[in-house]
Design a protein around this motif. Structure first.
Motif, PDB file in Angstrom:
ATOM      1  N   ILE A 185       2.907  -1.408  -2.248  1.00 55.27           N
ATOM      2  CA  ILE A 185       1.704  -1.120  -1.470  1.00 55.27           C
ATOM      3  C   ILE A 185       1.918  -0.039  -0.409  1.00 55.27           C
ATOM      4  CG2 ILE A 185       0.106  -2.121   0.222  1.00 55.27           C
ATOM      5  CD1 ILE A 185      -0.170  -4.533  -1.476  1.00 55.27           C
ATOM      6  N   PRO A 186       3.034  -0.016   0.363  1.00 54.55           N
ATOM      7  CA  PRO A 186       3.193   1.067   1.335  1.00 54.55           C
ATOM      8  C   PRO A 186       3.196   2.454   0.687  1.00 54.55           C
ATOM      9  CG  PRO A 186       4.802  -0.666   1.736  1.00 54.55           C
ATOM     10  CD  PRO A 186       4.136  -0.986   0.444  1.00 54.55           C
ATOM     11  N   LYS A 187       3.764   2.554  -0.504  1.00 61.64           N
ATOM     12  CA  LYS A 187       3.801   3.851  -1.198  1.00 61.64           C
ATOM     13  C   LYS A 187       2.392   4.276  -1.601  1.00 61.64           C
ATOM     14  CE  LYS A 187       8.041   2.203  -1.233  1.00 61.64           C
ATOM     15  NZ  LYS A 187       8.376   0.912  -0.604  1.00 61.64           N
ATOM     16  N   ALA A 188       1.626   3.310  -2.104  1.00 59.37           N
ATOM     17  CA  ALA A 188       0.243   3.614  -2.468  1.00 59.37           C
ATOM     18  C   ALA A 188      -0.598   3.926  -1.236  1.00 59.37           C
ATOM     19  CB  ALA A 188      -0.360   2.434  -3.231  1.00 59.37           C
ATOM     20  N   TYR A 189      -0.319   3.229  -0.142  1.00 62.70           N
ATOM     21  CA  TYR A 189      -1.056   3.450   1.106  1.00 62.70           C
ATOM     22  C   TYR A 189      -0.828   4.870   1.630  1.00 62.70           C
ATOM     23  CZ  TYR A 189      -2.820   2.336   5.824  1.00 62.70           C
ATOM     24  OH  TYR A 189      -3.533   2.306   6.992  1.00 62.70           O
TER      25      TYR A 189
ATOM     26  N   MET B 213      -7.317   0.550  -1.856  1.00 57.00           N
ATOM     27  CA  MET B 213      -6.355   0.958  -2.885  1.00 57.00           C
ATOM     28  C   MET B 213      -5.588  -0.230  -3.458  1.00 57.00           C
ATOM     29  SD  MET B 213      -3.064   0.799  -1.658  1.00 57.00           S
ATOM     30  CE  MET B 213      -2.596   0.017  -0.108  1.00 57.00           C
ATOM     31  N   ALA B 214      -5.636  -1.396  -2.827  1.00 56.08           N
ATOM     32  CA  ALA B 214      -4.847  -2.531  -3.303  1.00 56.08           C
ATOM     33  C   ALA B 214      -5.690  -3.701  -3.802  1.00 56.08           C
ATOM     34  CB  ALA B 214      -3.914  -3.018  -2.187  1.00 56.08           C
ATOM     35  N   PHE B 215      -6.731  -4.065  -3.059  1.00 56.72           N
ATOM     36  CA  PHE B 215      -7.483  -5.277  -3.372  1.00 56.72           C
ATOM     37  C   PHE B 215      -8.153  -5.228  -4.752  1.00 56.72           C
ATOM     38  CE2 PHE B 215     -11.221  -8.091  -2.961  1.00 56.72           C
ATOM     39  CZ  PHE B 215     -10.563  -9.275  -2.701  1.00 56.72           C
TER      40      PHE B 215
ATOM     41  N   VAL C 290      -4.120   6.669  -7.611  1.00 59.42           N
ATOM     42  CA  VAL C 290      -3.361   5.672  -6.846  1.00 59.42           C
ATOM     43  C   VAL C 290      -3.845   4.262  -7.171  1.00 59.42           C
ATOM     44  CG1 VAL C 290      -2.869   4.798  -4.526  1.00 59.42           C
ATOM     45  CG2 VAL C 290      -2.796   7.253  -4.965  1.00 59.42           C
ATOM     46  N   ILE C 291      -5.164   4.064  -7.162  1.00 58.52           N
ATOM     47  CA  ILE C 291      -5.702   2.723  -7.434  1.00 58.52           C
ATOM     48  C   ILE C 291      -5.369   2.287  -8.864  1.00 58.52           C
ATOM     49  CG2 ILE C 291      -7.770   1.305  -7.527  1.00 58.52           C
ATOM     50  CD1 ILE C 291      -9.049   2.985  -5.468  1.00 58.52           C
ATOM     51  N   PHE C 292      -5.487   3.207  -9.813  1.00 61.26           N
ATOM     52  CA  PHE C 292      -5.197   2.860 -11.205  1.00 61.26           C
ATOM     53  C   PHE C 292      -3.723   2.495 -11.382  1.00 61.26           C
ATOM     54  CE2 PHE C 292      -4.251   4.218 -15.672  1.00 61.26           C
ATOM     55  CZ  PHE C 292      -4.911   3.166 -16.279  1.00 61.26           C
ATOM     56  N   LEU C 293      -2.830   3.239 -10.738  1.00 65.08           N
ATOM     57  CA  LEU C 293      -1.408   2.911 -10.826  1.00 65.08           C
ATOM     58  C   LEU C 293      -1.114   1.564 -10.172  1.00 65.08           C
ATOM     59  CD1 LEU C 293       0.329   6.351 -10.200  1.00 65.08           C
ATOM     60  CD2 LEU C 293       0.146   5.093 -12.343  1.00 65.08           C
ATOM     61  N   MET C 294      -1.814   1.262  -9.083  1.00 65.55           N
ATOM     62  CA  MET C 294      -1.639  -0.051  -8.473  1.00 65.55           C
ATOM     63  C   MET C 294      -2.097  -1.154  -9.430  1.00 65.55           C
ATOM     64  SD  MET C 294      -0.078  -0.097  -5.650  1.00 65.55           S
ATOM     65  CE  MET C 294      -0.425  -1.814  -5.296  1.00 65.55           C
ATOM     66  N   ALA C 295      -3.173  -0.906 -10.176  1.00 58.45           N
ATOM     67  CA  ALA C 295      -3.623  -1.883 -11.175  1.00 58.45           C
ATOM     68  C   ALA C 295      -2.552  -2.080 -12.248  1.00 58.45           C
ATOM     69  CB  ALA C 295      -4.932  -1.423 -11.809  1.00 58.45           C
TER      70      ALA C 295
ATOM     71  N   ALA D  73      -7.451  -3.430  -7.335  1.00 55.41           N
ATOM     72  CA  ALA D  73      -6.441  -3.346  -8.389  1.00 55.41           C
ATOM     73  C   ALA D  73      -5.895  -4.727  -8.719  1.00 55.41           C
ATOM     74  CB  ALA D  73      -5.316  -2.410  -7.949  1.00 55.41           C
ATOM     75  N   SER D  74      -5.655  -5.525  -7.691  1.00 51.41           N
ATOM     76  CA  SER D  74      -5.160  -6.885  -7.926  1.00 51.41           C
ATOM     77  C   SER D  74      -6.217  -7.739  -8.610  1.00 51.41           C
ATOM     78  CB  SER D  74      -4.726  -7.528  -6.610  1.00 51.41           C
ATOM     79  OG  SER D  74      -5.825  -7.696  -5.732  1.00 51.41           O
ATOM     80  N   MET D  75      -7.479  -7.563  -8.230  1.00 51.40           N
ATOM     81  CA  MET D  75      -8.564  -8.322  -8.852  1.00 51.40           C
ATOM     82  C   MET D  75      -8.707  -7.967 -10.330  1.00 51.40           C
ATOM     83  SD  MET D  75     -10.032 -10.382  -6.668  1.00 51.40           S
ATOM     84  CE  MET D  75     -11.586 -10.669  -7.500  1.00 51.40           C
ATOM     85  N   ALA D  76      -8.576  -6.680 -10.645  1.00 48.05           N
ATOM     86  CA  ALA D  76      -8.752  -6.230 -12.023  1.00 48.05           C
ATOM     87  C   ALA D  76      -7.672  -6.778 -12.943  1.00 48.05           C
ATOM     88  CB  ALA D  76      -8.756  -4.700 -12.076  1.00 48.05           C
ATOM     89  N   SER D  77      -6.446  -6.893 -12.421  1.00 44.78           N
ATOM     90  CA  SER D  77      -5.336  -7.327 -13.264  1.00 44.78           C
ATOM     91  C   SER D  77      -5.233  -8.842 -13.377  1.00 44.78           C
ATOM     92  CB  SER D  77      -4.022  -6.752 -12.730  1.00 44.78           C
ATOM     93  OG  SER D  77      -3.786  -7.208 -11.411  1.00 44.78           O
ATOM     94  N   VAL D  78      -5.457  -9.548 -12.282  1.00 47.15           N
ATOM     95  CA  VAL D  78      -5.242 -11.000 -12.280  1.00 47.15           C
ATOM     96  C   VAL D  78      -6.302 -11.728 -13.106  1.00 47.15           C
ATOM     97  CG1 VAL D  78      -6.640 -11.654 -10.258  1.00 47.15           C
ATOM     98  CG2 VAL D  78      -4.505 -12.868 -10.747  1.00 47.15           C
ATOM     99  N   ALA D  79      -7.437 -11.091 -13.347  1.00 46.04           N
ATOM    100  CA  ALA D  79      -8.498 -11.754 -14.110  1.00 46.04           C
ATOM    101  C   ALA D  79      -8.080 -12.065 -15.543  1.00 46.04           C
ATOM    102  CB  ALA D  79      -9.758 -10.875 -14.116  1.00 46.04           C
TER     103      ALA D  79
END
Length: 308
Positions: A230-234, A90-92, A168-173, A94-100
């Motif tokens: 991240i804890p909320k998404a988890y 749910m986190a990894f 959840v993953i999309f909101l994390m992105a 999302a971070s990859m998609a945005s930081v690119a």
């Protein structure tokens, strides 16, 4: 002769009404539409970034799926691994998609500075177009990861839970994208942004609820846990899944526990969260993304990195 032709063409036709415009400048909507069109075209013409993040997320999703292929949900080791892969899932990506998109965003920032100084458009138009342009690419990258990941590791065969996890993953992105926009507003270049992004993501993951139980965290660091998305998404991603697999007969034996417990009760105790908190956790993620976007607007309003 050319000058005479120009002068002749510039003279109004005899008897014609004088030219009158309704507005001295184009309205905000016209500016927004033109900048949005340019932004979409520019993004579409940047396949190295768009294709890379989609393909990379797809590969990572398949990779996670192969490592945790149809993982067991009826023993302690399986539940431990399941909770860990949900945390990463749910986190990894999302971070990859945005930081690119960070390097390209810093290049486009120089264009915004130049055009804002010429009063072509303001912060509202820039922020709206930035967000709208990124949304479909973030969603595509997240979906590319999520589909093989979800079914290969054997998560709940339930349509509602499938889309709950995807949300959840999309909101994390969106949260990570908003964080990157803050870096874009306050920091001088993408090199500094990447360094700070690594530090922030590291802290987010450390206090994400997987590596240390919230109640066991040092008192001086509790504030960061409460701010950490991240804890909320988890909780939102994992607890509905564990509730689905905690059937009446599915009890697991855990070292140090006096009796067998359900997977849901075990993970609920470890991360101190519950399935019925899903709505509150989603609301927190939406609020976090909105607050970070507000900070980025404030940064663009008062901070400028124009080099003269």
């Amino acid at each position: 002769k050319a000058n005479r032709d120009v002068e002749s063409a510039a003279k109004p036709i005899e008897g014609s009404a004088p030219l009158k415009l309704d507005y001295k400048y184009p309205g905000n909507f016209i500016r927004f539409m033109e900048i949005q069109k340019r932004s979409l075209i520019s993004q579409w013409r940047n396949p190295p970034v768009n294709v890379t993040r989609v393909v990379l997320n797809l590969v990572i999703g398949i990779f996670f799926g192969l490592i945790y292929l149809q993982i067991s949900k009826i023993d302690f080791a399986g539940i431990q691994s399941l909770s860990a892969v949900i945390f990463l899932g749910m986190a990894f990506p999302a971070s990859m998609a945005s930081v690119a998109a960070v390097p390209g965003s810093f290049r486009n920032r120089a264009v915004f500075y130049r055009e804002r100084s010429s009063s072509m458009y303001g912060l509202t138009v820039y922020n709206l177009t930035n967000t709208i342009t990124e949304l479909p690419y973030l969603l595509l990258a997240v979906v590319a990861f999520f589909i093989p990941f979800y079914w290969m590791i054997g998560l709940a065969s339930d349509v509602a839970l499938f889309f709950k996890f995807l949300l959840v993953i999309f909101l994390m992105a969106l949260v990570f994208h908003a964080t990157d926009q803050c870096f874009l507003a306050f920091l001088p270049n993408d090199v500094v942004a990447n360094v700070l992004n690594g530090l922030v993501l590291g802290l987010f993951f450390i206090f994400g609820g997987l590596f240390i139980r919230p109640s066991a965290m040092p008192a001086g660091w509790k504030w960061f846990y409460y701010l950490d998305p991240i804890p909320k998404a988890y909780i939102a991603a994992s607890m509905p899944q564990l509730e689905y697999f905690s059937t009446p007969g599915n009890l697991i034996t855990i070292p140090g526990y006096p009796s067998a417990v359900s997977p849901y009760d075990y993970l609920s105790e470890q991360i101190e969260g519950y399935a019925d908190q899903y709505g509150a956790m989603i609301g927190y993620l939406v609020l976090t993304a909105a607050v970070l976007r507000l900070f980025s607007v404030i940064g663009f309003r008062f901070v400028s990195h124009i080099k003269r």
